[in-house]
Motif scaffolding. Structure first.
Motif: not given
Length: 222
Positions: A46, A49, A123-124, A127, A183, A186-187
């Motif tokens: 976390e 990321r 990172l996925d 992202a 960001q 990611q969110s």
């Protein structure tokens, strides 16, 4: 105009090919510096990321800055820049061709390397895609804005430090929008707004930066 643009870009690409060490140094810096952060911060997924967007974008910005000082330096040293300025070729088109070659040599490889480095930060896929798109839009804008600073500091002593002082404040919006896009992805908020703002910065830079850089070259060479 397209033929002149292509000719200037191809000429600069050939010069960059002969000076491979200067070309590879900013990319090596980006690769090594960004890879050190996961080692220093630790394996917490976390945390990695959370810091990934800012770290990768700052390292990309500094890598671009490292190569900007040589944008006009070689041509100025051998007198080619004066000949180009005195020729019938529009100087803004020449500037645009040189920036295009600079992006192909430094910005494009950096954009392709970024997703690989993003994997180190956990990172996925979404992202990583936004990171790549953001850099593909943002790095040309960095080169265009940086060309103005490179032209202004062309004949100045300590031009590298002065160049950084001139252009780093102008790079801040690109950094904020680029890191903000990752960001947001990611969110789960969506990155369209940030990418649109990056595109707007690029469009404005494409129009104004070659004109401003051409004027700065004339001032520096007078």
């Amino acid at each position: 105009m397209p033929k002149l643009l292509a000719a200037v870009a191809l000429r600069d690409l050939r010069i960059a090919q002969r000076r491979a060490s200067d070309t590879l140094t900013p990319l090596a810096f980006f690769l090594v510096a960004a890879s050190l952060f996961p080692l220093a911060v630790g394996p917490e997924r976390e945390t990695l990321r959370a810091i990934a967007p800012g770290v990768l974008w700052v390292m990309a910005l500094l890598s671009c800055l490292m190569s900007l000082g040589r944008l006009f330096e070689v041509d100025h040293r051998d007198g080619s820049l004066e000949q180009l300025m005195l020729s019938a070729a529009p100087l803004p088109v020449v500037v645009l061709g040189k920036v295009a070659a600079h992006w192909l040599v430094s910005g494009l490889p950096l954009t392709l390397l970024a997703p690989v480095l993003g994997l180190q930060f956990g990172l996925d896929a979404a992202a990583l895609l936004i990171l790549t798109l953001g850099l593909a839009i943002g790095t040309p804008a960095l080169g265009l804005i940086g060309a103005i600073g490179a032209a202004l500091t062309l004949t100045a002593r300590g031009g590298g430090a002065l160049l950084a002082l001139l252009v780093l404040p102008l790079f801040i919006p690109i950094l904020v929008f680029g890191a903000g896009a990752v960001q947001a992805a990611q969110s789960g908020l969506g990155a369209n707004a940030h990418l649109s703002l990056l595109g707007a910065v690029l469009a404005m830079s494409l129009f104004f930066a070659p004109l401003a850089a051409a004027a700065a070259i004339r001032i520096s060479l007078e």
